[in-house]
Design a protein around this motif. Sequence first.
Motif, PDB file in Angstrom:
ATOM      1  N   VAL A  94       5.323   0.803  -8.291  1.00  0.00           N
ATOM      2  CA  VAL A  94       6.164   0.868  -6.896  1.00  0.00           C
ATOM      3  C   VAL A  94       6.621   2.608  -7.102  1.00  0.00           C
ATOM      4  O   VAL A  94       6.531   3.495  -5.953  1.00  0.00           O
ATOM      5  CB  VAL A  94       7.445   0.317  -7.092  1.00  0.00           C
ATOM      6  N   LEU A  95       7.148   3.115  -8.138  1.00  0.00           N
ATOM      7  CA  LEU A  95       7.599   4.315  -8.254  1.00  0.00           C
ATOM      8  C   LEU A  95       6.383   5.511  -8.035  1.00  0.00           C
ATOM      9  O   LEU A  95       6.489   6.427  -7.482  1.00  0.00           O
ATOM     10  CB  LEU A  95       8.048   4.790  -9.555  1.00  0.00           C
ATOM     11  N   SER A  96       5.323   5.175  -8.635  1.00  0.00           N
ATOM     12  CA  SER A  96       4.059   5.905  -8.830  1.00  0.00           C
ATOM     13  C   SER A  96       3.612   6.250  -7.187  1.00  0.00           C
ATOM     14  O   SER A  96       3.229   7.263  -6.546  1.00  0.00           O
ATOM     15  CB  SER A  96       2.912   5.809  -9.627  1.00  0.00           C
ATOM     16  N   SER A  97       3.630   5.075  -6.523  1.00  0.00           N
ATOM     17  CA  SER A  97       3.201   5.009  -5.022  1.00  0.00           C
ATOM     18  C   SER A  97       4.090   5.590  -4.453  1.00  0.00           C
ATOM     19  O   SER A  97       3.649   6.400  -3.034  1.00  0.00           O
ATOM     20  CB  SER A  97       2.861   3.526  -4.628  1.00  0.00           C
ATOM     21  N   ALA A  98       5.476   5.560  -4.711  1.00  0.00           N
ATOM     22  CA  ALA A  98       6.501   6.006  -3.767  1.00  0.00           C
ATOM     23  C   ALA A  98       6.437   7.587  -3.625  1.00  0.00           C
ATOM     24  O   ALA A  98       6.379   8.440  -2.971  1.00  0.00           O
ATOM     25  CB  ALA A  98       7.765   5.674  -4.159  1.00  0.00           C
ATOM     26  N   ILE A  99       6.034   8.190  -4.902  1.00  0.00           N
ATOM     27  CA  ILE A  99       6.061   9.715  -4.971  1.00  0.00           C
ATOM     28  C   ILE A  99       4.601  10.124  -4.521  1.00  0.00           C
ATOM     29  O   ILE A  99       4.658  11.153  -3.657  1.00  0.00           O
ATOM     30  CB  ILE A  99       5.798  10.098  -6.773  1.00  0.00           C
ATOM     31  N   ARG A 158      10.790   4.278   0.010  1.00  0.00           N
ATOM     32  CA  ARG A 158       9.586   3.645   0.301  1.00  0.00           C
ATOM     33  C   ARG A 158       9.844   2.246   0.589  1.00  0.00           C
ATOM     34  O   ARG A 158       9.141   1.544   1.506  1.00  0.00           O
ATOM     35  CB  ARG A 158       8.599   3.709  -0.835  1.00  0.00           C
ATOM     36  N   LEU A 159      10.511   1.472  -0.047  1.00  0.00           N
ATOM     37  CA  LEU A 159      11.119   0.190   0.113  1.00  0.00           C
ATOM     38  C   LEU A 159      11.661  -0.046   1.577  1.00  0.00           C
ATOM     39  O   LEU A 159      11.473  -1.229   2.201  1.00  0.00           O
ATOM     40  CB  LEU A 159      11.859  -0.438  -1.095  1.00  0.00           C
ATOM     41  N   ALA A 191       4.373   1.369   3.388  1.00  0.00           N
ATOM     42  CA  ALA A 191       4.136   2.746   3.564  1.00  0.00           C
ATOM     43  C   ALA A 191       5.055   3.263   4.619  1.00  0.00           C
ATOM     44  O   ALA A 191       5.556   2.636   5.357  1.00  0.00           O
ATOM     45  CB  ALA A 191       2.764   2.641   4.285  1.00  0.00           C
ATOM     46  N   PRO A 192       5.739   4.251   3.980  1.00  0.00           N
ATOM     47  CA  PRO A 192       6.830   4.909   4.663  1.00  0.00           C
ATOM     48  C   PRO A 192       6.186   5.477   6.198  1.00  0.00           C
ATOM     49  O   PRO A 192       4.980   5.677   6.488  1.00  0.00           O
ATOM     50  CB  PRO A 192       7.118   6.133   3.923  1.00  0.00           C
TER      51      PRO A 192
END
Length: 338
Positions: A162-167, A215-216, A221-222
């Motif tokens: 979740v964190l890596s995809s948000a970055i 992101r959440l 996807a933002p």
Amino acid sequence: MRNPSENFKNRAETAREADTGIDTLFEPQIRQLGGVLVDAAAHGRQGLLWLIDPAVGKGSFWYFPIGDRLAVGAFDFALREEGGFFCDAADCFYFGSYSHEMLPYLGIDPTLPDRTVVGHAWKHAPYHQRVQGGARLSETFVALLPEALRDVSLRLHCDPVVLSSAIAALDGTSCPAGLPSLLDDMRRARPSAVVAEAFYESKVVEACALIVDWRLAYGRAPVALSAEDVAAVAAAQRLIQQDLAHPATTEELCRAVCVGTSKLIELFRLSCGMTPQEYARDVRMHHACELLETTDLSLAAIAACVGYSRQGSFSEAFRARCGLSPREWRANARALHR
């Protein structure tokens, strides 16, 4: 009790030989670009600081390592002539606030505005980059090796994916509210040696929390701005930057770019993490910092250059935003470049 200054001195002397950890991302680059390691504490910094050799260019490169898996840092430099560097990049997750002239190096549309927030993943591979002569390159960044990403994810109670995809979703078209200002705070802060590690580590966790929350909030996807929306924001930012002495109202910006007030505010929140007027105040203070560092203009003249009719009002606003008075900022900046 550990001596932080001595710790960083020993680290700098052994980093090249170790060839592991976060230092391998920075040491080879800055040395090849003419960086000369100096005593960071003598220049009001904690961590590791290089000044560019005046024969090669001007500026500085600073970073603060937290262990050997995580670092925050900032650089601002220009080379006299074209140069370059080569390094064997480690696997790393990386996000930061980039100056306009940095964007082409990331393969990003150079029409995006100054201080664009971008996130990406470096893969372990040889990396070669040419740097244009005369281009002013600046960035404030957070770099996390995979182990650090996992540690921060645990603190945020989320999956590392979740964190890596948000970055990775930080593509320059939108970013979390507050993230650009938080990155600015990292660059400007001057914590003492006693609290520096705790201070910067807390800022990294806060930044990652903002990114995950953002992101959440938008699901898988933002929201990505359309080309027209990106152009409208960039046009409004250019208008703000063109005349800092006479700040435009939000309504004036809306008329100039043919966008409604509520929509322009929302577009700025999505792309910059702040309202148009918050962005304008940040730009004005950023320019004030540059004038304090690079000119001998009086405080009254600088106040007028960034839209304040009274020096006192400017000084109050500057201290509230930067944590120091304009005089203190100028003294610290000149000590850094002495």
